[in-house]
Design a protein around this motif. Sequence first.
Motif: not given
Length: 56
Positions: A14, A16-18, A20
């Motif tokens: 989560e 890393k996704r945010r 990115d």
Amino acid sequence: MAYLAKEYHSKEGEFKRRRDAAKIAVKTARIFISAQARQVIREYSRVWQLAPSISS
């Protein structure tokens, strides 16, 4: 920042996704903002670094 890192790091991928998604948003916004605003974003981004114990 430490709270957010701990909160989202506990969820698989989560953080890393945010991160990115934020990078993409800034890259897209650069088209519409002035050079001075880009400089503020760049300087602000350089200041906020997570400690290795939080980000790993």
